[in-house]
Design an enzyme around this catalytic site. Structure first.
Site, mmCIF file in Angstrom:
data_model
loop_
_atom_site.group_PDB
_atom_site.id
_atom_site.type_symbol
_atom_site.label_atom_id
_atom_site.label_comp_id
_atom_site.label_asym_id
_atom_site.label_seq_id
_atom_site.Cartn_x
_atom_site.Cartn_y
_atom_site.Cartn_z
ATOM 1 N N THR A 1 -21.713 -83.155 -5.324
ATOM 2 C CA THR A 1 -21.720 -83.265 -6.776
ATOM 3 C C THR A 1 -22.601 -84.447 -7.116
ATOM 4 O OG1 THR A 1 -20.378 -83.681 -8.718
ATOM 5 C CG2 THR A 1 -19.504 -84.526 -6.661
ATOM 6 N N GLU B 1 -14.914 -81.205 -7.519
ATOM 7 C CA GLU B 1 -13.828 -81.803 -6.722
ATOM 8 C C GLU B 1 -12.539 -80.990 -6.797
ATOM 9 O OE1 GLU B 1 -15.887 -83.344 -8.713
ATOM 10 O OE2 GLU B 1 -16.395 -85.360 -8.029
ATOM 11 N N LYS C 1 -17.654 -95.705 -28.851
ATOM 12 C CA LYS C 1 -16.615 -96.627 -29.320
ATOM 13 C C LYS C 1 -17.143 -97.343 -30.546
ATOM 14 C CE LYS C 1 -14.660 -96.816 -24.799
ATOM 15 N NZ LYS C 1 -15.330 -96.959 -23.522
ATOM 16 N N TRP D 1 -12.475 -94.314 -31.290
ATOM 17 C CA TRP D 1 -13.286 -93.427 -30.459
ATOM 18 C C TRP D 1 -13.858 -92.264 -31.269
ATOM 19 C CZ3 TRP D 1 -10.062 -92.554 -25.342
ATOM 20 C CH2 TRP D 1 -10.045 -93.752 -24.626
HETATM 21 P P1 AMP Z 1 -19.068 -80.292 -12.040
HETATM 22 O O1 AMP Z 1 -18.400 -80.965 -10.933
HETATM 23 O O2 AMP Z 1 -20.548 -80.338 -11.975
HETATM 24 O O3 AMP Z 1 -18.544 -78.913 -12.249
HETATM 25 O O4 AMP Z 1 -18.720 -81.106 -13.362
HETATM 26 C C1 AMP Z 1 -17.395 -81.335 -13.763
HETATM 27 C C2 AMP Z 1 -17.382 -81.946 -15.139
HETATM 28 O O5 AMP Z 1 -17.956 -81.025 -16.078
HETATM 29 C C3 AMP Z 1 -16.011 -82.220 -15.680
HETATM 30 O O6 AMP Z 1 -15.492 -83.434 -15.190
HETATM 31 C C4 AMP Z 1 -16.262 -82.252 -17.164
HETATM 32 O O7 AMP Z 1 -16.776 -83.492 -17.592
HETATM 33 C C5 AMP Z 1 -17.335 -81.207 -17.339
HETATM 34 N N1 AMP Z 1 -16.748 -79.931 -17.766
HETATM 35 C C6 AMP Z 1 -16.427 -78.874 -17.007
HETATM 36 N N2 AMP Z 1 -15.939 -77.871 -17.772
HETATM 37 C C7 AMP Z 1 -15.945 -78.316 -19.050
HETATM 38 C C8 AMP Z 1 -15.555 -77.756 -20.304
HETATM 39 N N3 AMP Z 1 -15.091 -76.521 -20.427
HETATM 40 N N4 AMP Z 1 -15.700 -78.545 -21.402
HETATM 41 C C9 AMP Z 1 -16.177 -79.807 -21.316
HETATM 42 N N5 AMP Z 1 -16.569 -80.371 -20.164
HETATM 43 C C10 AMP Z 1 -16.450 -79.640 -19.051
#
Ligand code: AMP
Length: 544
Positions: A185, A330, A441, A446
Site C-alpha cells: 500500500t 490492510e 481544522k 473540523w
Molecule cells: P487502500 O488501502 O488503497 O484501499 O486505501 C484505503 C483508504 O481509502 C481508507 O483508509 C480510506 O481513507 C479510503 N477509502 C476507502 N473506501 C472509502 C470510501 N467508501 N469512502 C471514503 N474513503 C474510502
C-alpha cells in the site's frame, strides 16, 4: 475441553477445486490484452492452474518464495492467483501505476524471484530490470505468437511455460496461516508498506464478502471487477466468485465507459465493483448514449467516497442498487458495506440516501472503535467523530519486514489505526469524514473535505472536485476548493458558491475556488492531496 471437529486448513487451492467440481461449466470471460474476448470455464481454469503449479515446481519455486505480477484483470492473472498461492508460494501483486522508484523498491523489498508481466508493462519493466538483481526471470502473459522482442533477461511466454505440463497436481496441505499473497500500500509519504495475507484470512474474508449483507455474491451472479487484481486482490473477487461458483467477467486493460458497458450487456453482468472515478466515466458515457442496463443489479463503490449525485443517478436513472463500501489494503479490504436493513427500506427516500451516502455498516468479523486525540473511546451515536481503529481475522497484524511502520500502526491494545476520521451509528453505519491528515481544522472546528467535495460534484458543471486546507492567519486553516469542470469555463466561482450555500454550513464555504484541467490521483485512483497541497498550499486566500 476441546471440541470434536475436523481441523481442516482453510486453503486457497480448495476454492478453485470446489468451483471446478461443482460449477465446472460456469464461464470466465476475459477481454484480453491482445484484444479478443477469451472464454472458458472454471473447469478449464482449474486444469490450467494445475499446469501452472507443475510449471512453477519446474522453475524451482519453493514455499514462501515471492512471485510478482504486473497485470490487468485477465484469466491468466486469475490462474496465477491460484497456482502461486496453491503451491505455497506468495502471490505478490504489484500496482503498475506506481512510480518506477516505488516499483523498484517493492520488487527488491519483497525479494521477488520471478515476475509475471502483461504485454502492456514490458517496456516499463525493461527500464527497471537491471536494478532487480535477485529476479531469476520474467514470464510475459501471452503466447509465443504475441511474444515481443524484449531485453528482459530470461524471458518467455506464459503459454510456453505451462503448455506441456500435466493438468493434474496434488495440492500441498499446510498451515492455513501460511502467507498467500502480498500487496503493497502506498501512502503519500514514505516507502510503500507490504500487507501479507494468509490463506486463512483470505478464505474467511471470502465467506464474509459472499454473505447477503456484505456483497451477497452467489452462483446466479455474473461479476465484473473493475477494481484491479493488483489492488487488494480485486477486493477479494477472484476468490469469492470461486467460492460462490459465480460467472467472472474480466475487463482486461479497457476500463472506459463504452468497453465496460459492452461487457455488462454481452455477459449479463449482475454485479460490478470499482472506485468512484470509474463510475463517473461510465455514467458520462451512459448519459451521452442514452443507454440502459439490462441485467446489472448491484454496483459496489469504494476506495474513495461515493458522491450523492452519483448514487442517486445510478439508483434512479438506471435502477441499480448502489452498495457503498469501505475498507483498506490492510483489511483484505472489506470493513463495511452499505446494504440497508429491513427497517430502513421503509424510510423516506431522502433518509435512505443519507444512509447510502455513509460508507456502509460493519460486517461480522470486523470490530470498530473510534477514539479522541487522547485515545479515549467515543460513543457509536452517529455524531461523535474520532479516529477509527479496527480489529479482526482479516486485518493485518504488521507490515512485511517493516518494524518502524508496524510500530506506528497499532495502539496499545493491538488495534490497527486506519488513519480515517469517522462517526459510527448504533446500526454500525460508518461515515468517513476524512483522512486524519486531510481534515481541515478551522478555528478549532473540523471541516470535512469529503463532505465539501461531495457537495461540489453535485453541480452538473463539475467533473471532479478536491478540497484542501490552506493556511489562514485568523482561523489557522480554511478550505480551498479545486474544481475540474466538465467543460472549460462551464461553471464560475459565484455560481459555485451559490450552489454550495444551499448545501453546507456557511462557515464551511470555501474561501476560494480555483479551476484546473486535471486533478492528480494516486495509483489507486484516490485524489492525491499531497500534490494538491504542494501546488496550492501557499494559495493566497482573498481577505487573508
Ligand atoms: P487502500 O488501502 O488503497 O484501499 O486505501 C484505503 C483508504 O481509502 C481508507 O483508509 C480510506 O481513507 C479510503 N477509502 C476507502 N473506501 C472509502 C470510501 N467508501 N469512502 C471514503 N474513503 C474510502
Amino acid at each position: 475441553m476441546q471440541g470434536l471437529m475436523m481441523d481442516v486448513p482453510l486453503l486457497i487451492s480448495n476454492l478453485i477445486r470446489h468451483a471446478a467440481r461443482y460449477h465446472g461449466d460456469t464461464e470466465i470471460v476475459t477481454r484480453t490484452v491482445e484484444g479478443p474476448i477469451h472464454r472458458y470455464t472454471w473447469a478449464d481454469a482449474y486444469a490450467r492452474v494445475q499446469q501452472l503449479a507443475n510449471a512453477l515446481q519446474g522453475l524451482g519455486v519453493k514455499p514462501g518464495d515471492r512471485l510478482a505480477t504486473l497485470a490487468w484483470n485477465t484469466h491468466r492473472h486469475l490462474e496465477l492467483y491460484y497456482g502461486i498461492s496453491g503451491v505455497g508460494a506468495v502471490l505478490h501483486t504489484i500496482n503498475p501505476r506506481l512510480f518506477p522508484e516505488q516499483i523498484r523498491y517493492i520488487v527488491n523489498h519483497a525479494d521477488d524471484q520471478w515476475v509475471f508481466v502483461d504485454l502492456t508493462f514490458v517496456p516499463m519493466l525493461e527500464k527497471l530490470a537491471a536494478e532487480f538483481p535477485k529476479v531469476k526471470g520474467y514470464v510475459v502473459l501471452t503466447d509465443d505468437a504475441h511474444m515481443p522482442e524484449t531485453t528482459l533477461p530470461n524471458a518467455r511466454s506464459y503459454e510456453s511455460l505451462i503448455a506441456d505440463q500435466p493438468a493434474e497436481f496434488d495440492w500441498p496441505q499446510f498451515d492455513e496461516k501460511t502467507a498467500s499473497s502480498l500487496c503493497y500500500t502506498s501512502g503519500t509519504t514514505g516507502n510503500p508498506k507490504g500487507v501479507l495475507y494468509t490463506h486463512r484470512s483470505t478464505v474467511l474474508h471470502c465467506y464474509c464478502v459472499c454473505s447477503p449483507d456484505a456483497l451477497g455474491i452467489c452462483s446466479r451472479d455474473s461479476l465484473l471487477p473493475v477494481v484491479p487484481m493488483f489492488h487488494v486482490n480485486a477486493w477479494g473477487c477472484a476468490y469469492s466468485t470461486a467460492m460462490a461458483g459465480a460467472k467472472l467477467v474480466l475487463p482486461g486493460p479497457k476500463l472506459d465507459g463504452a468497453s465496460l458497458y459492452e461487457l455488462f450487456e454481452s455477459e449479463g453482468v449482475t454485479i460490478t465493483l470499482g472506485v468512484p472515478t470509474v463510475w463517473l466515466g461510465l455514467l458520462a458515457y451512459m448519459a451521452e448514449q442514452g443507454n440502459r442496463f439490462s441485467t446489472l443489479q448491484r454496483l459496489v463503490v469504494g476506495g474513495s467516497a461515493a458522491p450523492l449525485s452519483m448514487i442517486v443517478a445510478l439508483e434512479e436513472d438506471y435502477g441499480v442498487d448502489v452498495i457503498h463500501a469501505w475498507g483498506m489494503t490492510e483489511m483484505s479490504p472489506i470493513g463495511t458495506t452499505g446494504v440497508l436493513k429491513g427497517k430502513m427500506l421503509r424510510l423516506p427516500k431522502e433518509d435512505r440516501y443519507k444512509l447510502k451516502l455513509k460508507q456502509g455498516r460493519v460486517v461480522y468479523g470486523v470490530e470498530l472503535k473510534i477514539v479522541d486525540d487522547a485515545g479515549n473511546r467515543l460513543p457509536h451515536d452517529g455524531t461523535a467523530q474520532g479516529e477509527l481503529l479496527v480489529r479482526g481475522p482479516w486485518i493485518t497484524a504488521g507490515y512485511f519486514e517493516d518494524d518502524a511502520a508496524t510500530k506506528a500502526a497499532f495502539d496499545s491494545e493491538g488495534w490497527f489505526r486506519t488513519g480515517d476520521i469517522c462517526t459510527i451509528d448504533a446500526d454500525g453505519f460508518v461515515q468517513i469524514t476524512d483522512r486524519a491528515k486531510d481534515i481541515i481544522k478551522s478555528g478549532g472546528e473540523w471541516i470535512s473535505s469529503i463532505d465539501l467535495e461531495n457537495a461540489a460534484v453535485g453541480h452538473p458543471g463539475v467533473a471532479e472536485a478536491a478540497v484542501i486546507g490552506v493556511h489562514h492567519p485568523k482561523w489557522q486553516e480554511r478550505p480551498l476548493l479545486i474544481v475540474k469542470p466538465r467543460k472549460a469555463g462551464g461553471v464560475d466561482k459565484a455560481e459555485m458558491l451559490q450552489f454550495l450555500e444551499q448545501r453546507v454550513a456557511k462557515w464551511w464555504l470555501p474561501d476560494d475556488i480555483v479551476f484546473v484541467d486535471e486533478l492528480p490521483h494516486t495509483a489507486t485512483g484516490k485524489l492525491l492531496k499531497s500534490k494538491l497541497r504542494e501546488d496550492f498550499g501557499r494559495h493566497r486566500l482573498p481577505g487573508a
